[in-house]
Design a protein around this motif. Sequence first.
Motif, PDB file in Angstrom:
ATOM      1  N   VAL A   1      46.255  38.402  61.588  1.00 45.07           N
ATOM      2  CA  VAL A   1      45.011  38.627  60.852  1.00 45.07           C
ATOM      3  C   VAL A   1      45.013  40.000  60.184  1.00 45.07           C
ATOM      4  N   ALA A   2      45.511  41.011  60.897  1.00 43.65           N
ATOM      5  CA  ALA A   2      45.560  42.361  60.324  1.00 43.65           C
ATOM      6  C   ALA A   2      46.425  42.388  59.070  1.00 43.65           C
ATOM      7  N   CYS A   3      47.581  41.754  59.124  1.00 48.45           N
ATOM      8  CA  CYS A   3      48.505  41.764  57.978  1.00 48.45           C
ATOM      9  C   CYS A   3      47.973  40.945  56.814  1.00 48.45           C
ATOM     10  N   THR A   4      47.495  39.748  57.099  1.00 45.60           N
ATOM     11  CA  THR A   4      47.129  38.827  56.024  1.00 45.60           C
ATOM     12  C   THR A   4      45.783  39.179  55.392  1.00 45.60           C
ATOM     13  N   ILE A   5      44.756  39.269  56.186  1.00 41.39           N
ATOM     14  CA  ILE A   5      43.438  39.543  55.617  1.00 41.39           C
ATOM     15  C   ILE A   5      43.364  40.988  55.126  1.00 41.39           C
ATOM     16  N   GLY A   6      44.111  41.882  55.761  1.00 43.36           N
ATOM     17  CA  GLY A   6      44.211  43.240  55.233  1.00 43.36           C
ATOM     18  C   GLY A   6      44.787  43.237  53.824  1.00 43.36           C
ATOM     19  N   THR A   7      45.755  42.358  53.585  1.00 41.80           N
ATOM     20  CA  THR A   7      46.342  42.224  52.253  1.00 41.80           C
ATOM     21  C   THR A   7      45.344  41.631  51.264  1.00 41.80           C
ATOM     22  N   ALA A   8      44.552  40.667  51.706  1.00 38.60           N
ATOM     23  CA  ALA A   8      43.535  40.091  50.825  1.00 38.60           C
ATOM     24  C   ALA A   8      42.547  41.169  50.376  1.00 38.60           C
ATOM     25  N   LEU A   9      42.156  42.033  51.297  1.00 37.75           N
ATOM     26  CA  LEU A   9      41.227  43.113  50.949  1.00 37.75           C
ATOM     27  C   LEU A   9      41.899  44.145  50.048  1.00 37.75           C
ATOM     28  N   LEU A  10      43.193  44.359  50.232  1.00 40.88           N
ATOM     29  CA  LEU A  10      43.942  45.217  49.310  1.00 40.88           C
ATOM     30  C   LEU A  10      43.890  44.633  47.905  1.00 40.88           C
ATOM     31  N   PHE A  11      44.135  43.348  47.789  1.00 44.30           N
ATOM     32  CA  PHE A  11      44.126  42.697  46.477  1.00 44.30           C
ATOM     33  C   PHE A  11      42.754  42.830  45.820  1.00 44.30           C
ATOM     34  N   VAL A  12      41.708  42.562  46.571  1.00 40.32           N
ATOM     35  CA  VAL A  12      40.350  42.639  46.035  1.00 40.32           C
ATOM     36  C   VAL A  12      40.048  44.043  45.517  1.00 40.32           C
ATOM     37  N   ASN A  13      40.503  45.058  46.246  1.00 38.76           N
ATOM     38  CA  ASN A  13      40.184  46.440  45.894  1.00 38.76           C
ATOM     39  C   ASN A  13      41.057  47.017  44.793  1.00 38.76           C
ATOM     40  N   VAL A  14      42.305  46.541  44.692  1.00 36.66           N
ATOM     41  CA  VAL A  14      43.278  47.257  43.857  1.00 36.66           C
ATOM     42  C   VAL A  14      43.798  46.450  42.669  1.00 36.66           C
ATOM     43  N   ALA A  15      43.806  45.138  42.753  1.00 32.72           N
ATOM     44  CA  ALA A  15      44.433  44.334  41.696  1.00 32.72           C
ATOM     45  C   ALA A  15      43.827  44.614  40.326  1.00 32.72           C
ATOM     46  N   GLY A  16      42.508  44.781  40.272  1.00 35.20           N
ATOM     47  CA  GLY A  16      41.848  45.040  39.002  1.00 35.20           C
ATOM     48  C   GLY A  16      42.245  46.373  38.394  1.00 35.20           C
ATOM     49  N   SER A  17      42.234  47.422  39.203  1.00 36.58           N
ATOM     50  CA  SER A  17      42.606  48.745  38.690  1.00 36.58           C
ATOM     51  C   SER A  17      44.088  48.803  38.332  1.00 36.58           C
ATOM     52  N   PHE A  18      44.923  48.094  39.096  1.00 41.15           N
ATOM     53  CA  PHE A  18      46.350  48.024  38.770  1.00 41.15           C
ATOM     54  C   PHE A  18      46.548  47.343  37.413  1.00 41.15           C
ATOM     55  N   THR A  19      45.831  46.241  37.209  1.00 40.09           N
ATOM     56  CA  THR A  19      45.946  45.524  35.939  1.00 40.09           C
ATOM     57  C   THR A  19      45.493  46.402  34.778  1.00 40.09           C
ATOM     58  N   PHE A  20      44.424  47.151  34.979  1.00 36.31           N
ATOM     59  CA  PHE A  20      43.906  48.006  33.911  1.00 36.31           C
ATOM     60  C   PHE A  20      44.884  49.123  33.557  1.00 36.31           C
ATOM     61  N   VAL A  21      45.433  49.781  34.599  1.00 37.94           N
ATOM     62  CA  VAL A  21      46.356  50.877  34.300  1.00 37.94           C
ATOM     63  C   VAL A  21      47.674  50.341  33.751  1.00 37.94           C
ATOM     64  N   LEU A  22      48.031  49.105  34.117  1.00 38.56           N
ATOM     65  CA  LEU A  22      49.271  48.511  33.620  1.00 38.56           C
ATOM     66  C   LEU A  22      49.144  48.083  32.162  1.00 38.56           C
ATOM     67  N   THR A  23      48.018  47.463  31.815  1.00 37.58           N
ATOM     68  CA  THR A  23      47.858  46.883  30.484  1.00 37.58           C
ATOM     69  C   THR A  23      47.003  47.734  29.554  1.00 37.58           C
ATOM     70  N   GLY A  24      46.217  48.635  30.140  1.00 35.02           N
ATOM     71  CA  GLY A  24      45.306  49.436  29.326  1.00 35.02           C
ATOM     72  C   GLY A  24      44.106  48.647  28.836  1.00 35.02           C
ATOM     73  N   SER A  25      43.858  47.504  29.450  1.00 39.62           N
ATOM     74  CA  SER A  25      42.761  46.647  29.023  1.00 39.62           C
ATOM     75  C   SER A  25      42.172  45.915  30.235  1.00 39.62           C
ATOM     76  N   LYS A  26      40.892  45.563  30.113  1.00 36.79           N
ATOM     77  CA  LYS A  26      40.234  44.773  31.151  1.00 36.79           C
ATOM     78  C   LYS A  26      40.253  43.284  30.832  1.00 36.79           C
ATOM     79  N   ASN A  27      40.908  42.931  29.754  1.00 37.29           N
ATOM     80  CA  ASN A  27      41.015  41.518  29.392  1.00 37.29           C
ATOM     81  C   ASN A  27      41.743  40.735  30.480  1.00 37.29           C
ATOM     82  N   GLY A  28      41.182  39.628  30.865  1.00 34.31           N
ATOM     83  CA  GLY A  28      41.809  38.770  31.871  1.00 34.31           C
ATOM     84  C   GLY A  28      41.355  39.034  33.289  1.00 34.31           C
ATOM     85  N   LEU A  29      40.630  40.145  33.517  1.00 32.82           N
ATOM     86  CA  LEU A  29      40.205  40.455  34.884  1.00 32.82           C
ATOM     87  C   LEU A  29      39.219  39.415  35.406  1.00 32.82           C
ATOM     88  N   SER A  30      38.326  38.956  34.546  1.00 28.89           N
ATOM     89  CA  SER A  30      37.363  37.944  34.986  1.00 28.89           C
ATOM     90  C   SER A  30      38.068  36.649  35.364  1.00 28.89           C
TER      91      SER A  30
END
Length: 250
Positions: A55-84
């Motif tokens: 549970v620590a490994c898996t759900i911890g990863t889900a919370l990582l994704f929720v918190n970071v995937a959007g900001s990673f995508t923005f800094v990678l692409t320079g755009s918020k397109n596709g985040l929704s």
Amino acid sequence: STMSKDGGMSRAQMESFANLHATTHGTHDGEDETTWQYLRGVAGKPLYWVTFVIVACTIGTALLFVNVAGSFTFVLTGSKNGLSNMVIAFSLGNVFGRLGAGWASDVVELSCGAPRSVFLSFGGALFSVSMVALAGSERTSSSSRMFSAIGVGLAEGTVMSTWTAIVRRSFGAERFGLNLAVYNFAMAIGSGILNGLAAAATETEDEQKEINNLRLVFWVAAVCNALAAVIGIVATRILREENARMGYQM
């Protein structure tokens, strides 16, 4: 009780099995356990801590994704397109993961005679593949990020529907609220470690370095979940042994 015709357990067997587990949580003199006595009892059960780590490994990863995937995508692409679209994909994946794994794990256990913990391994493996996809995503293509969003959603739904059923059945419904608190603590540990690494990874003014640092964090999460998938096999072995000891064959 008798086995079902196809070799799995009947629903009545499952209920009596859960009740048998629950009756093992009293004291030798028949008195009700205190919270401390209960925790001391389950602390000696490998399945309790095997599930805790998963549970620590898996759900911890889900919370990582929720918190970071959007900001990673923005800094990678320079755009918020596709985040929704990523949010929608993750949410739908989560719903279908819970529904699908909840139904499928019942079928596997009742009809096929396999412990539902096999879905912990499946969830860990899917988390791992999804985080590898996120780590390798490119600026000009969103397909790997969408795959990651769907995969993480499905994996979280799968693990959440599985560990709750395992804990309730193996350690009884009477202390499920306490167990829920313990496993929420496991989620907090996993999330704290992975999100802490992600926070440290973003402490730079160099965008390319930030991207590379976050990719590394995603790889760490992928490795943790690959480990969780392997540990899920251990959980399955423990449950098979418990079932055999209680008089059920799987």
